[in-house]
Design an enzyme around this catalytic site. Structure first.
Site, short mmCIF file in Angstrom:
data_model
loop_
_atom_site.label_atom_id
_atom_site.label_comp_id
_atom_site.label_asym_id
_atom_site.label_seq_id
_atom_site.Cartn_x
_atom_site.Cartn_y
_atom_site.Cartn_z
N HIS A 90 0.87 -1.23 0.09
CA HIS A 90 0.00 -0.06 -0.10
C HIS A 90 0.83 1.06 0.07
CE1 HIS A 90 -3.57 -2.49 0.51
NE2 HIS A 90 -2.99 -3.12 1.69
N ASN A 99 9.35 14.09 13.78
CA ASN A 99 10.75 14.24 13.66
C ASN A 99 11.18 13.60 15.03
OD1 ASN A 99 13.40 14.77 13.56
ND2 ASN A 99 13.08 16.80 12.50
N HIS A 155 13.15 27.85 14.40
CA HIS A 155 12.56 27.77 13.27
C HIS A 155 12.47 29.14 12.74
CE1 HIS A 155 11.39 23.74 14.33
NE2 HIS A 155 10.95 23.62 13.19
N TYR A 182 12.95 20.14 27.97
CA TYR A 182 11.70 19.68 28.84
C TYR A 182 11.98 19.11 30.17
CZ TYR A 182 7.34 17.77 30.31
OH TYR A 182 6.10 17.24 30.97
N ARG A 193 5.35 14.49 18.72
CA ARG A 193 6.51 13.42 19.11
C ARG A 193 6.75 12.71 17.89
NH1 ARG A 193 2.40 13.32 23.44
NH2 ARG A 193 1.63 11.54 22.29
#
Length: 483
Positions: free
Chosen positions: A65, A351, A390, A363, A348
């Site tokens: 698929h 990447n 970013h 974190y 999560r």
């Protein structure tokens, strides 16, 4: 059967990772020797687990698929090529094989290579040398050790800020490099900064533990070969040793690099056929809601194609090629993000390489500093760091400041992270996730493309600081275009 296999793998992965993380956290309170033994046993267990899981993910595109979807994208690429050739033949009366866009995008490539070599050699020598001399200084008196820690720590932070932070960006801006060349340098800059931080962050606690237990037989000098391997390995988490495969399949490596090259040409045709004709001829006028809505929806298709191409070329092909050449067994660079019913799960699984770095060094360290009292603050801090990095990458690479991605991260990203959380199940939530993702890609392609052409059509003759920060597409009109 394929659905059950995917679901089983997802549940197995979650339970094993949670089990190992809990054991490692509990072992932190034990003696260093006992802790090291437990972690070593867990490492052996995880080696076999990773080999088992990677057999599934490395062969994911061999499933019938998935292969069919892959073939559909190849067919679409063929149609893009034929469309370009037919249009050129009708307009020019001959076949025109023009790759000026690629030549421009990757311009000044020798400068890019030399800059990368300097960056790589500096990150190989400076952090390791500073860490080595710092570790040797920790065997003295406590006051001398603290003084050396301040000295070497300050030198390391100065190198991270100037040597890896400022100088590559300065080279990019002062030489006016084209976009693709800028992306190569800036993305490598961010990657090397994260790698250097992981190396120091993982090894400082080891040295401190060895110094507390001066009779420990496990004290050893960190090998530069381990650090060199880490700099090339497709991971951002430093370990002295990684699970390794027994052999290299060079045919597999060649196939992956060819697929990266094919994805590059695919992106070229997406921009040539879907983006440049639309935005080059777009009516430059003050903000118009109707034109903006049409622009966003017309940009969804190229935005989605660029998203898929970026995922396939980098996270699947590029990282797997380097993993194969390095016999690197942990190839869980992504999980089944396409099945996500929540944006929390998407973040999560999209990447895993970057997510693991953010989880361990942003974190968890934030929770450690705050003594686990501000979990919501830790999550907000992760989003802020990710959004700032970013936006920095896009601002430097495009040559203008237009914080579209930052706003999407901090506003809609945070909102969807709490609204579309892990308790949301069912196909409808997956549809909502995909719809939001497609719409976001359309917004990004539309606004950044408009700003790119506005910067070309309406350059600032004597720019002030506030005019530089103000997007040119907000005020650029045909009547104000410079001669």
């Amino acid at each position: 059967s394929q659905f059950l296999k995917s679901d089983l793998m997802r549940q197995f992965d979650t339970h094993v990772n949670d089990f190992m993380d809990s054991l490692i956290e509990e072992s932190a309170s034990l003696e260093p020797l006992h802790c090291a033994a437990i972690i070593s046993d867990l490492g052996k267990l995880k080696t076999w687990y990773l080999i088992f899981v990677n057999l599934f993910f490395s062969e994911l595109f061999e499933v019938n698929h998935i292969r069919t979807i892959y073939h559909m994208f190849i067919a679409l690429l063929i149609l893009f090529i034929l469309s370009t050739l037919v249009v050129d033949f009708l307009d020019e009366g001959r076949l025109v094989l023009d790759f000026d866009l690629l030549v421009y995008a990757f311009g000044q490539f020798p400068l890019v290579v030399s800059t990368w070599i300097c960056m790589f050699l500096s990150v190989l020598v400076v952090p390791y040398t500073l860490f080595y001399f710092w570790s040797q200084s920790q065997t003295g008196s406590s006051s001398y050790s603290r003084l050396c820690s301040v000295l070497f720590g300050s030198m390391y932070l100065l190198y991270q800020a100037l040597g890896l932070g400022l100088l590559p960006a300065y080279v990019v801006v002062i030489n006016n490099l084209p976009p693709a060349s800028r992306f190569i340098i800036i993305l490598e800059q961010v990657r090397l900064i994260m790698k250097a931080h992981s190396f120091v962050r993982e090894n400082v606690p080891k040295v401190l533990a060895w110094n507390k237990d001066k009779g420990s037989p496990n004290r050893q000098v960190l090998q530069v070969s381990n650090y060199l391997y880490f700099l090339f390995a497709p991971t951002l988490i430093y370990r002295d040793n990684y699970p390794r495969n027994p052999m290299i399949r060079w045919g597999y490596v060649a196939t992956k690099f060819l697929q990266v090259l094919g994805s590059l040409f695919y992106a070229y045709y997406v921009f040539v056929r879907l983006c440049i004709p639309q935005f080059r001829s777009i009516s430059l006028q003050s903000f118009d809601l109707r034109a903006m809505v049409l622009c966003v929806f017309n940009s969804i298709l190229p935005g989605v194609l660029v998203l898929f191409l970026g995922f396939f070329a980098f996270l699947h092909c590029w990282l797997n090629a380097f993993a194969e050449m390095l016999c690197f067994a942990d190839r869980m660079f992504y999980k089944d993000w396409w099945n996500s019913t929540s944006f929390a799960n998407y973040y999560r699984t999209w990447n895993v390489v970057v997510h693991d770095w953010l989880y361990y060094y942003v974190y968890r360290d934030f929770l450690w500093i705050s003594q686990k009292r501000f979990r919501a603050g830790a999550m907000l801090f992760v989003f802020t760091v990710s959004a700032v990095v970013h936006e920095y990458i896009l601002a430097v690479c495009f040559g203008f400041f237009y914080p579209v991605l930052f706003c999407l991260f901090m506003c809609f990203g945070m909102m969807f992270n709490f609204i579309l959380h892990d308790q949301r199940k069912g196909p409808i939530w997956n549809i909502i996730m995909w719809t939001s993702l497609f719409l976001g890609q359309g917004v990004i392609i539309c606004l950044y493309s408009q700003e790119w052409y506005a910067q070309i059509y309406c350059p600032l003759k004597e720019p002030s600081f506030f005019e530089i920060l103000k997007p040119r597409s907000w005020s650029c009109e045909r009547g104000t275009i410079a001669d």
